[in-house]
Structures are given as C-alpha cells and as structure tokens.
Design an enzyme around this catalytic site. Structure first.
Site, PDB file in Angstrom:
ATOM      1  N   SER A 135      37.082  47.324  73.273  1.00  0.00           N
ATOM      2  CA  SER A 135      36.589  48.452  74.074  1.00  0.00           C
ATOM      3  C   SER A 135      37.773  49.195  74.688  1.00  0.00           C
ATOM      4  O   SER A 135      38.869  48.628  74.809  1.00  0.00           O
ATOM      5  CB  SER A 135      35.705  47.894  75.193  1.00  0.00           C
ATOM      6  OG  SER A 135      35.469  48.865  76.181  1.00  0.00           O
ATOM      7  N   TYR A 148      33.124  41.987  82.336  1.00  0.00           N
ATOM      8  CA  TYR A 148      32.982  42.587  80.992  1.00  0.00           C
ATOM      9  C   TYR A 148      34.338  43.082  80.481  1.00  0.00           C
ATOM     10  O   TYR A 148      34.753  42.775  79.362  1.00  0.00           O
ATOM     11  CB  TYR A 148      31.978  43.741  81.028  1.00  0.00           C
ATOM     12  CG  TYR A 148      31.950  44.521  79.720  1.00  0.00           C
ATOM     13  CD1 TYR A 148      31.370  43.982  78.576  1.00  0.00           C
ATOM     14  CD2 TYR A 148      32.536  45.791  79.623  1.00  0.00           C
ATOM     15  CE1 TYR A 148      31.375  44.674  77.371  1.00  0.00           C
ATOM     16  CE2 TYR A 148      32.540  46.491  78.427  1.00  0.00           C
ATOM     17  CZ  TYR A 148      31.955  45.930  77.305  1.00  0.00           C
ATOM     18  OH  TYR A 148      31.962  46.617  76.111  1.00  0.00           O
TER      19      TYR A 148
HETATM   20  N1  LIG Z   1      28.082  51.234  73.623  1.00  0.00           N
HETATM   21  C1  LIG Z   1      29.259  51.336  74.211  1.00  0.00           C
HETATM   22  O1  LIG Z   1      29.500  52.246  75.031  1.00  0.00           O
HETATM   23  C2  LIG Z   1      30.347  50.393  73.866  1.00  0.00           C
HETATM   24  C3  LIG Z   1      30.111  49.194  73.210  1.00  0.00           C
HETATM   25  N2  LIG Z   1      31.142  48.344  72.933  1.00  0.00           N
HETATM   26  C4  LIG Z   1      30.891  47.079  72.258  1.00  0.00           C
HETATM   27  O2  LIG Z   1      30.241  47.332  71.025  1.00  0.00           O
HETATM   28  C5  LIG Z   1      29.520  46.175  70.618  1.00  0.00           C
HETATM   29  C6  LIG Z   1      28.143  46.587  70.138  1.00  0.00           C
HETATM   30  O3  LIG Z   1      27.418  47.111  71.219  1.00  0.00           O
HETATM   31  P1  LIG Z   1      26.410  48.323  71.083  1.00  0.00           P
HETATM   32  O4  LIG Z   1      26.043  48.573  69.689  1.00  0.00           O
HETATM   33  O5  LIG Z   1      26.962  49.433  71.867  1.00  0.00           O
HETATM   34  O6  LIG Z   1      25.189  47.732  71.934  1.00  0.00           O
HETATM   35  P2  LIG Z   1      23.712  47.293  71.522  1.00  0.00           P
HETATM   36  O7  LIG Z   1      23.145  46.693  72.759  1.00  0.00           O
HETATM   37  O8  LIG Z   1      22.979  48.437  70.913  1.00  0.00           O
HETATM   38  O9  LIG Z   1      23.931  46.160  70.412  1.00  0.00           O
HETATM   39  C7  LIG Z   1      24.322  44.851  70.748  1.00  0.00           C
HETATM   40  C8  LIG Z   1      24.012  43.933  69.596  1.00  0.00           C
HETATM   41  O10 LIG Z   1      24.412  42.608  69.956  1.00  0.00           O
HETATM   42  C9  LIG Z   1      23.333  41.722  69.658  1.00  0.00           C
HETATM   43  N3  LIG Z   1      23.316  40.572  70.552  1.00  0.00           N
HETATM   44  C10 LIG Z   1      23.204  40.602  71.905  1.00  0.00           C
HETATM   45  N4  LIG Z   1      23.142  39.354  72.399  1.00  0.00           N
HETATM   46  C11 LIG Z   1      23.199  38.531  71.321  1.00  0.00           C
HETATM   47  C12 LIG Z   1      23.151  37.125  71.166  1.00  0.00           C
HETATM   48  N5  LIG Z   1      23.012  36.295  72.232  1.00  0.00           N
HETATM   49  N6  LIG Z   1      23.231  36.604  69.927  1.00  0.00           N
HETATM   50  C13 LIG Z   1      23.336  37.419  68.845  1.00  0.00           C
HETATM   51  N7  LIG Z   1      23.391  38.750  68.920  1.00  0.00           N
HETATM   52  C14 LIG Z   1      23.315  39.299  70.147  1.00  0.00           C
HETATM   53  C15 LIG Z   1      22.076  42.569  69.864  1.00  0.00           C
HETATM   54  O11 LIG Z   1      20.990  42.054  69.094  1.00  0.00           O
HETATM   55  P3  LIG Z   1      19.775  41.169  69.655  1.00  0.00           P
HETATM   56  O12 LIG Z   1      19.398  41.706  71.001  1.00  0.00           O
HETATM   57  O13 LIG Z   1      18.720  41.381  68.606  1.00  0.00           O
HETATM   58  O14 LIG Z   1      20.278  39.783  69.670  1.00  0.00           O
HETATM   59  C16 LIG Z   1      22.528  43.897  69.272  1.00  0.00           C
HETATM   60  O15 LIG Z   1      22.344  43.892  67.881  1.00  0.00           O
HETATM   61  C17 LIG Z   1      29.539  45.237  71.835  1.00  0.00           C
HETATM   62  O16 LIG Z   1      30.510  44.235  71.615  1.00  0.00           O
HETATM   63  C18 LIG Z   1      29.956  46.139  72.991  1.00  0.00           C
HETATM   64  O17 LIG Z   1      30.612  45.440  74.011  1.00  0.00           O
HETATM   65  C19 LIG Z   1      32.437  48.649  73.252  1.00  0.00           C
HETATM   66  C20 LIG Z   1      32.717  49.808  73.900  1.00  0.00           C
HETATM   67  C21 LIG Z   1      31.711  50.779  74.240  1.00  0.00           C
HETATM   68  C1  LIG Z   2      32.305  50.368  80.246  1.00  0.00           C
HETATM   69  C2  LIG Z   2      32.512  51.423  79.224  1.00  0.00           C
HETATM   70  O1  LIG Z   2      32.009  52.512  79.277  1.00  0.00           O
HETATM   71  C3  LIG Z   2      33.340  51.022  78.086  1.00  0.00           C
HETATM   72  N1  LIG Z   2      33.746  52.101  77.292  1.00  0.00           N
HETATM   73  C4  LIG Z   2      32.536  50.027  77.304  1.00  0.00           C
HETATM   74  O2  LIG Z   2      31.351  50.241  77.194  1.00  0.00           O
HETATM   75  O3  LIG Z   2      33.084  49.038  76.872  1.00  0.00           O
END
Ligand SMILES: NC(=O)C1=CN([C@@H]2O[C@H](COP(=O)(O)OP(=O)(O)OC[C@H]3O[C@@H](n4cnc5c(N)ncnc54)[C@H](OP(=O)(O)O)[C@@H]3O)[C@@H](O)[C@H]2O)C=CC1
Ligand SMILES: CC(=O)[C@H](N)C(=O)O
Length: 250
Positions: A135, A148
């Site tokens: 991130s 986080y």
């Molecule tokens: N969106 C943003 O602004 C940002 C996101 N990120 C990172 O990107 C990645 C994806 O997030 P994003 O797509 O945005 O968020 P979402 O919440 O849309 O997706 C998260 C995914 O993780 C899965 N997940 C959550 N908990 C578990 C678990 N216990 N076991 C298995 N799978 C799990 C969820 O599926 P399910 O609930 O079905 O298990 C879902 O498919 C994360 O690592 C996040 O930290 C980084 C920077 C910015």
């Molecule tokens: C906290 C934020 O907005 C960051 N970009 C993240 O989602 O990881």
C-alpha cells in the site's frame, strides 16, 4: 497453460486480477471466504472460455491456511498474487483488538506462509513469481490506521528483501503499493476514501510491472509523490500530516 493463484479473489483488486489473468489464458485458482462469490466468478471465467478453480478458505484460520499451503506445494504455480487483506480505522483505544489480530494474521502471517509454500518450487524451476499487495501506507506512519499501515510496511520490507535475495534465480517478486482504490475495503475498514482508482487499473498496472520484472510499483503519479515525501520531511512531520488527513474520516 500457466497457473496463477489469487487470494482475496471474491471482490475488488483480487477479482480484477483473476478476470484479467483468465482473459490472458491463465488458469486461476480463486481463494477467499465467500464461496458463492468465487463460484460466480468461476462460472463467468468458464463461460468466457477460461479455466478457474475455487479453493474456499479463511486465511486467518491456521487449519485453512495449512490446507491451502499443502495444496499449493502440490501444484505447479507460476504466479501467486498475495492480495487478501483488510484495514481497520479508528483510534487504537477504540478499535476491536480481536479484529486487529485477525488483520495482522491475514495481512502479514498468511502472506508469509503462502509465499513460503510456493517459493521453493519456483526457485527449483527457475521461473515464476509473486505479486505482493502492499500500500502507499507502507511508506508512512498512518495514524488512525496505525496497525494497518504497519502490516503494509512489513509487506513492503519483507518483499523487497526477498526480491534482493532471489536476484539471479529467475523468480520475480513485485510489490504493488496502491493508493485509495474502489473496492469493499473502505466500507469494511470503517472510513471514507477520496480520489479512488479503479481496481481494474491497479491490477492492470500490477501485471505489467510483474511482466517487466519491476521490484516495486506505486500506482498513480500522485501516490508516487506521496510515498517520496518521507525522504524530504522529518518522520515526525509525516505522522502529524497523515494524522490531519486521516482524522474525521468516518
Ligand atoms: N482499496 C484500497 O484503497 C487499497 C487496498 N489495498 C490492499 O489491496 C488488497 C485488496 O483489497 P481490496 O480489493 O481493496 O478490498 P476488498 O475488501 O474488496 O477485497 C478483500 C479481499 O480479501 C478477502 N479476504 C478478507 N478476509 C479474508 C480471509 N480471512 N481469508 C481469505 N480471504 C479474505 C475478501 O474475500 P472474503 O470476504 O470473501 O473472504 C476479498 O476478496 C488488500 O490487501 C488491501 O489492504 C492497498 C491499498 C489501497
Ligand atoms: C489507508 C489508505 O487509503 C491506503 N491507501 C490503503 O488503503 O492502504
């Protein structure tokens, strides 16, 4: 046919990765907790002529995680996308300690276990690699999302260390650092995000960076500048700046 494993494939960035990889002719193994979402994605991929398998798992549960790692050791994996993760917003005295532990387990420990499960076969073959989703928060202290941000700092340092260790082996480790991205993330973390990038754009840039064997990618020019600020400002100023930005984001 190449095989890619995508964790967190049931929504957001992971779902975008899975669709894009399947479209390129890669068989995708879809991992997350919500089986019905994964089955629907699998059906969509199959009806588009692609190949997909569903491995439902809660990666915060040791039994599920170990079962997935065992299965991964028996598969020929060309790409692992370590994407599953979630955030937690709020003053540290007010957030749920159990949820915080689960977040650390998912964002850090499960990512390490999954990495270790696929790396030996990749090194033996001299090919393949891992995309680690970190991130912009990996670069800064993130008050109000303190734990986080710390999990994502771990992902960046761990993965850049691995990339250096694995130089010359034929295995690529690309760490992707998205900024605010449209997905279920903010709603689940309990805060408001602004200036959102599409999940599809994050996945597109990430796959290109992996193909180019880049070690680190920050998605978007504005995010790239943000992650360079700590080089020029004292660390204490960075904390104060992010505290101002992140306070009152509910
Ligand atoms: N969106 C943003 O602004 C940002 C996101 N990120 C990172 O990107 C990645 C994806 O997030 P994003 O797509 O945005 O968020 P979402 O919440 O849309 O997706 C998260 C995914 O993780 C899965 N997940 C959550 N908990 C578990 C678990 N216990 N076991 C298995 N799978 C799990 C969820 O599926 P399910 O609930 O079905 O298990 C879902 O498919 C994360 O690592 C996040 O930290 C980084 C920077 C910015
Ligand atoms: C906290 C934020 O907005 C960051 N970009 C993240 O989602 O990881």
């Amino acid at each position: 046919m190449k095989t890619a494993v995508v964790t967190g494939a049931s929504s957001g960035i992971g779902e975008a990765f899975a669709k894009m990889l399947a479209h390129k002719g890669t068989r995708v193994i879809l991992i997350a907790r919500r089986r019905e979402r994964l089955e629907a994605l699998k059906e969509a991929i199959l009806s588009g002529g692609g190949q997909a398998d569903v491995w439902q798992a809660d990666l915060t549960q040791n039994r599920d995680l170990e079962a997935i790692c065992d299965r991964l050791r028996q598969e020929e994996v060309d790409l692992l996308v370590n994407n599953a993760g979630f955030g937690l917003y709020g003053p540290v005295t007010e957030t749920d300690p159990d949820r915080e532990q689960s977040m650390i387990q998912l964002n850090v420990s499960s990512l390490v276990s999954l990495t270790r499960a696929v790396l030996p076969q990749m090194v033996d073959r001299g090919s393949g690699g891992i995309i680690q989703i970190a991130s912009t928060s990996s670069f800064l202290p993130t008050p109000y999302m303190t734990a986080y941000g710390a999990t994502k700092a771990f992902v960046l340092h761990y993965s850049e260390g691995l990339a250096a260790e694995l130089k010359g082996t034929g295995v690529t480790i690309t760490t992707v650092c998205p900024g605010s991205t449209q997905s279920e993330f903010a709603g689940l973390a309990g805060f408001r995000q602004t200036r959102l990038m599409a999940s599809e754009e994050v996945a597109r840039q990430a796959l290109l960076a992996f193909q180019q064997k880049r070690i680190t990618l920050v998605t978007g020019v504005g995010n790239w500048f943000l992650t360079r600020l700590p080089r020029f400002l004292p660390r204490t100023w960075m904390g104060a700046l992010v505290a101002r930005l992140f306070r009152d984001r509910t």
